[in-house]
Design a protein around this motif. Structure first.
Motif, PDB file in Angstrom:
ATOM      1  N   ALA A 105      52.008  52.971  49.974  1.00 26.94           N
ATOM      2  CA  ALA A 105      52.298  54.272  49.374  1.00 26.94           C
ATOM      3  C   ALA A 105      51.604  55.399  50.114  1.00 26.94           C
ATOM      4  O   ALA A 105      52.206  56.435  50.422  1.00 26.94           O
ATOM      5  CB  ALA A 105      51.878  54.272  47.902  1.00 26.94           C
ATOM      6  N   GLN A 106      50.328  55.214  50.427  1.00 26.97           N
ATOM      7  CA  GLN A 106      49.583  56.278  51.090  1.00 26.97           C
ATOM      8  C   GLN A 106      50.036  56.479  52.536  1.00 26.97           C
ATOM      9  O   GLN A 106      50.116  57.608  53.024  1.00 26.97           O
ATOM     10  CB  GLN A 106      48.085  55.958  51.022  1.00 26.97           C
ATOM     11  CG  GLN A 106      47.543  56.057  49.595  1.00 26.97           C
ATOM     12  CD  GLN A 106      46.074  55.728  49.505  1.00 26.97           C
ATOM     13  OE1 GLN A 106      45.224  56.600  49.641  1.00 26.97           O
ATOM     14  NE2 GLN A 106      45.770  54.455  49.300  1.00 26.97           N
ATOM     15  N   ARG A 107      50.344  55.392  53.207  1.00 24.58           N
ATOM     16  CA  ARG A 107      50.851  55.511  54.581  1.00 24.58           C
ATOM     17  C   ARG A 107      52.208  56.238  54.596  1.00 24.58           C
ATOM     18  O   ARG A 107      52.444  57.121  55.426  1.00 24.58           O
ATOM     19  CB  ARG A 107      50.994  54.122  55.212  1.00 24.58           C
ATOM     20  CG  ARG A 107      49.680  53.475  55.625  1.00 24.58           C
ATOM     21  CD  ARG A 107      49.943  52.114  56.272  1.00 24.58           C
ATOM     22  NE  ARG A 107      48.726  51.467  56.721  1.00 24.58           N
ATOM     23  CZ  ARG A 107      48.141  51.690  57.914  1.00 24.58           C
ATOM     24  NH1 ARG A 107      48.689  52.552  58.749  1.00 24.58           N
ATOM     25  NH2 ARG A 107      47.049  51.058  58.252  1.00 24.58           N
ATOM     26  N   TYR A 108      53.098  55.867  53.697  1.00 23.28           N
ATOM     27  CA  TYR A 108      54.438  56.458  53.666  1.00 23.28           C
ATOM     28  C   TYR A 108      54.362  57.930  53.291  1.00 23.28           C
ATOM     29  O   TYR A 108      55.021  58.786  53.898  1.00 23.28           O
ATOM     30  CB  TYR A 108      55.314  55.697  52.677  1.00 23.28           C
ATOM     31  CG  TYR A 108      56.774  56.104  52.701  1.00 23.28           C
ATOM     32  CD1 TYR A 108      57.551  55.910  53.842  1.00 23.28           C
ATOM     33  CD2 TYR A 108      57.368  56.674  51.576  1.00 23.28           C
ATOM     34  CE1 TYR A 108      58.882  56.291  53.866  1.00 23.28           C
ATOM     35  CE2 TYR A 108      58.697  57.046  51.589  1.00 23.28           C
ATOM     36  CZ  TYR A 108      59.455  56.847  52.736  1.00 23.28           C
ATOM     37  OH  TYR A 108      60.776  57.227  52.761  1.00 23.28           O
TER      38      TYR A 108
ATOM     39  N   VAL B 209      56.489  50.784  44.086  1.00 22.76           N
ATOM     40  CA  VAL B 209      55.604  51.944  43.949  1.00 22.76           C
ATOM     41  C   VAL B 209      56.326  53.068  43.203  1.00 22.76           C
ATOM     42  O   VAL B 209      55.770  53.663  42.260  1.00 22.76           O
ATOM     43  CB  VAL B 209      55.141  52.430  45.331  1.00 22.76           C
ATOM     44  CG1 VAL B 209      54.472  53.806  45.227  1.00 22.76           C
ATOM     45  CG2 VAL B 209      54.176  51.429  45.948  1.00 22.76           C
ATOM     46  N   TYR B 210      57.556  53.371  43.616  1.00 28.42           N
ATOM     47  CA  TYR B 210      58.323  54.424  42.955  1.00 28.42           C
ATOM     48  C   TYR B 210      58.483  54.122  41.470  1.00 28.42           C
ATOM     49  O   TYR B 210      58.352  55.010  40.615  1.00 28.42           O
ATOM     50  CB  TYR B 210      59.697  54.547  43.608  1.00 28.42           C
ATOM     51  CG  TYR B 210      59.734  55.370  44.879  1.00 28.42           C
ATOM     52  CD1 TYR B 210      58.601  55.538  45.668  1.00 28.42           C
ATOM     53  CD2 TYR B 210      60.911  55.966  45.298  1.00 28.42           C
ATOM     54  CE1 TYR B 210      58.650  56.279  46.830  1.00 28.42           C
ATOM     55  CE2 TYR B 210      60.976  56.718  46.467  1.00 28.42           C
ATOM     56  CZ  TYR B 210      59.828  56.870  47.228  1.00 28.42           C
ATOM     57  OH  TYR B 210      59.874  57.603  48.384  1.00 28.42           O
ATOM     58  N   ARG B 211      58.803  52.851  41.172  1.00 26.49           N
ATOM     59  CA  ARG B 211      59.008  52.472  39.774  1.00 26.49           C
ATOM     60  C   ARG B 211      57.727  52.638  38.972  1.00 26.49           C
ATOM     61  O   ARG B 211      57.741  53.183  37.858  1.00 26.49           O
ATOM     62  CB  ARG B 211      59.490  51.021  39.692  1.00 26.49           C
ATOM     63  CG  ARG B 211      59.742  50.543  38.260  1.00 26.49           C
ATOM     64  CD  ARG B 211      60.137  49.079  38.231  1.00 26.49           C
ATOM     65  NE  ARG B 211      59.096  48.212  38.755  1.00 26.49           N
ATOM     66  CZ  ARG B 211      58.016  47.839  38.056  1.00 26.49           C
ATOM     67  NH1 ARG B 211      57.843  48.271  36.820  1.00 26.49           N
ATOM     68  NH2 ARG B 211      57.120  47.036  38.603  1.00 26.49           N
TER      69      ARG B 211
ATOM     70  N   ILE C 136      58.399  63.278  48.834  1.00 20.09           N
ATOM     71  CA  ILE C 136      57.691  64.502  48.443  1.00 20.09           C
ATOM     72  C   ILE C 136      56.987  64.310  47.097  1.00 20.09           C
ATOM     73  O   ILE C 136      55.813  64.669  46.933  1.00 20.09           O
ATOM     74  CB  ILE C 136      58.673  65.688  48.370  1.00 20.09           C
ATOM     75  CG1 ILE C 136      59.203  66.018  49.771  1.00 20.09           C
ATOM     76  CG2 ILE C 136      58.000  66.907  47.750  1.00 20.09           C
ATOM     77  CD1 ILE C 136      60.275  67.081  49.785  1.00 20.09           C
ATOM     78  N   ALA C 137      57.694  63.718  46.152  1.00 17.34           N
ATOM     79  CA  ALA C 137      57.092  63.483  44.841  1.00 17.34           C
ATOM     80  C   ALA C 137      55.931  62.488  44.944  1.00 17.34           C
ATOM     81  O   ALA C 137      54.908  62.633  44.273  1.00 17.34           O
ATOM     82  CB  ALA C 137      58.141  62.965  43.871  1.00 17.34           C
ATOM     83  N   LEU C 138      56.094  61.481  45.801  1.00 17.49           N
ATOM     84  CA  LEU C 138      55.025  60.496  45.992  1.00 17.49           C
ATOM     85  C   LEU C 138      53.777  61.166  46.552  1.00 17.49           C
ATOM     86  O   LEU C 138      52.662  60.920  46.081  1.00 17.49           O
ATOM     87  CB  LEU C 138      55.504  59.391  46.923  1.00 17.49           C
ATOM     88  CG  LEU C 138      54.489  58.308  47.273  1.00 17.49           C
ATOM     89  CD1 LEU C 138      54.082  57.531  46.035  1.00 17.49           C
ATOM     90  CD2 LEU C 138      55.062  57.360  48.326  1.00 17.49           C
ATOM     91  N   ALA C 139      53.964  62.010  47.572  1.00 13.78           N
ATOM     92  CA  ALA C 139      52.824  62.704  48.166  1.00 13.78           C
ATOM     93  C   ALA C 139      52.142  63.611  47.152  1.00 13.78           C
ATOM     94  O   ALA C 139      50.913  63.718  47.116  1.00 13.78           O
ATOM     95  CB  ALA C 139      53.283  63.514  49.377  1.00 13.78           C
ATOM     96  N   ARG C 140      52.940  64.246  46.285  1.00 10.93           N
ATOM     97  CA  ARG C 140      52.369  65.133  45.271  1.00 10.93           C
ATOM     98  C   ARG C 140      51.522  64.341  44.279  1.00 10.93           C
ATOM     99  O   ARG C 140      50.443  64.779  43.864  1.00 10.93           O
ATOM    100  CB  ARG C 140      53.485  65.882  44.549  1.00 10.93           C
ATOM    101  CG  ARG C 140      52.977  66.944  43.586  1.00 10.93           C
ATOM    102  CD  ARG C 140      54.134  67.660  42.905  1.00 10.93           C
ATOM    103  NE  ARG C 140      54.941  68.389  43.875  1.00 10.93           N
ATOM    104  CZ  ARG C 140      56.226  68.162  44.104  1.00 10.93           C
ATOM    105  NH1 ARG C 140      56.862  67.211  43.420  1.00 10.93           N
ATOM    106  NH2 ARG C 140      56.888  68.851  44.988  1.00 10.93           N
TER     107      ARG C 140
ATOM    108  N   THR D 296      47.454  63.280  51.550  1.00  7.51           N
ATOM    109  CA  THR D 296      48.460  62.424  52.165  1.00  7.51           C
ATOM    110  C   THR D 296      49.614  63.215  52.762  1.00  7.51           C
ATOM    111  O   THR D 296      50.440  62.648  53.461  1.00  7.51           O
ATOM    112  CB  THR D 296      49.049  61.455  51.122  1.00  7.51           C
ATOM    113  OG1 THR D 296      49.669  62.198  50.079  1.00  7.51           O
ATOM    114  CG2 THR D 296      47.974  60.566  50.542  1.00  7.51           C
ATOM    115  N   ALA D 297      49.703  64.488  52.462  1.00 10.23           N
ATOM    116  CA  ALA D 297      50.867  65.266  52.863  1.00 10.23           C
ATOM    117  C   ALA D 297      50.755  65.731  54.308  1.00 10.23           C
ATOM    118  O   ALA D 297      49.830  66.445  54.664  1.00 10.23           O
ATOM    119  CB  ALA D 297      51.026  66.483  51.953  1.00 10.23           C
ATOM    120  N   GLY D 298      51.695  65.287  55.137  1.00 13.30           N
ATOM    121  CA  GLY D 298      51.798  65.795  56.491  1.00 13.30           C
ATOM    122  C   GLY D 298      50.729  65.336  57.444  1.00 13.30           C
ATOM    123  O   GLY D 298      50.567  65.908  58.520  1.00 13.30           O
ATOM    124  N   GLY D 299      49.957  64.322  57.110  1.00 13.27           N
ATOM    125  CA  GLY D 299      48.912  63.860  58.017  1.00 13.27           C
ATOM    126  C   GLY D 299      48.923  62.363  58.140  1.00 13.27           C
ATOM    127  O   GLY D 299      49.579  61.673  57.378  1.00 13.27           O
ATOM    128  N   SER D 300      48.206  61.839  59.123  1.00 12.98           N
ATOM    129  CA  SER D 300      48.163  60.389  59.306  1.00 12.98           C
ATOM    130  C   SER D 300      47.307  59.749  58.228  1.00 12.98           C
ATOM    131  O   SER D 300      46.332  60.336  57.765  1.00 12.98           O
ATOM    132  CB  SER D 300      47.597  60.053  60.690  1.00 12.98           C
ATOM    133  OG  SER D 300      46.295  60.553  60.827  1.00 12.98           O
TER     134      SER D 300
END
Length: 256
Positions: free
Chosen positions: A196-199, A226-228, A236-240, A246-250
């Motif tokens: 989840a964090q990598r994606y 994870v989504y479930r 986008i929702a996962l990153a939020r 986690t947004a936009g970075g490695s």
């Protein structure tokens, strides 16, 4: 008397990692125990998926080595079935939980880490499968953990959890809210959390699969879970949900 108010003082004064260790020290000292572990995770299929744990006055290998004997541990099985303070005699203790021939590996493990008596207690959270627990150890077999300690542990657990929540919120405020909420990651298995964090950080299925040594289809399947579990439907929702880090970075492994 248990230092329950001191837990909240510590939560307000110390950084989160130091609070976790100092709070364990306070509780272990108050109950005259020479070791402790605090952790949180999720109950899945009759087993515990550990998301985070802190060890006090025992080698860190205590947790990784336990994985090999966990399935045979009656104390852990009782806790997962009904989280509450459960007293256990480890090596020749009064309850004899580990005396049978089938527990030889458990006895060897406990002896390796100088554990003669232990007691485990915990709380259910969220949907009831998120668990918070505290384990106390004594090296002396002749001083069993008894009713006094059991009652004290039951009393301490809610205070401990609230103090930890306070320390977590203060840490998030100091870093602009960038830490991942434990209650969120606690819903996921260890591999699911990493996927989840990598994606969410922007890695593709193929990159994640290569880094984790699995097939891309496995990554896709884990993301569906994870989504479930998190109730999201997009990256986008996962990153939020996971947090701004986690947004936009490695992706980087969480600090230990």
């Amino acid at each position: 008397m248990l230092p329950l108010l001191a837990l909240f003082d510590c939560a307000g004064d110390e950084p989160l990692p130091r609070f976790e260790r100092q709070a364990l020290h306070l509780l272990a000292e108050a109950l005259d125990c020479d070791g402790a572990v605090w952790g949180w995770g999720r109950r899945e299929g009759g087993a515990m998926q550990i998301r985070h744990a802190v060890v006090h006055q025992r080698p860190e290998g205590l947790l990784s080595d336990y994985a090999a004997v966990a399935a045979a541990d009656p104390l852990t099985a009782a806790f997962i079935a009904a989280p509450r303070p459960v007293r256990g005699g480890a090596v020749g203790g009064p309850l004899g939980l580990y005396r049978s021939a089938g527990h030889a590996d458990l006895r060897d493990y406990l002896a390796q880490y100088d554990i003669a008596q232990l007691m485990l207690g915990g709380l259910e959270e969220g949907d009831g499968d998120d668990l918070v627990w505290l384990t106390l150890y004594r090296a002396e077999a002749h001083r069993p953990l008894g009713a006094r300690e059991q009652l004290a542990l039951a009393e301490a657990l809610p205070f401990w959890r609230q103090a930890h929540r306070l320390a977590t919120r203060l840490a998030q405020a100091e870093t602009g809210g960038q830490s991942v909420p434990p209650s969120c990651l606690a819903r996921l298995g260890t591999r699911e959390a990493e996927v989840a964090q990598r994606y969410a950080a922007g890695e593709s299925y193929k990159v994640i699969a290569r880094a984790m040594g699995v097939a891309p289809d496995t990554v896709r399947s884990q993301l569906q879970q994870v989504y479930r579990k998190l109730g999201v439907h997009s990256k986008i929702a996962l990153a939020r949900v996971l947090g701004p880090q986690t947004a936009g970075g490695s992706w980087k492994p969480p600090a230990r």
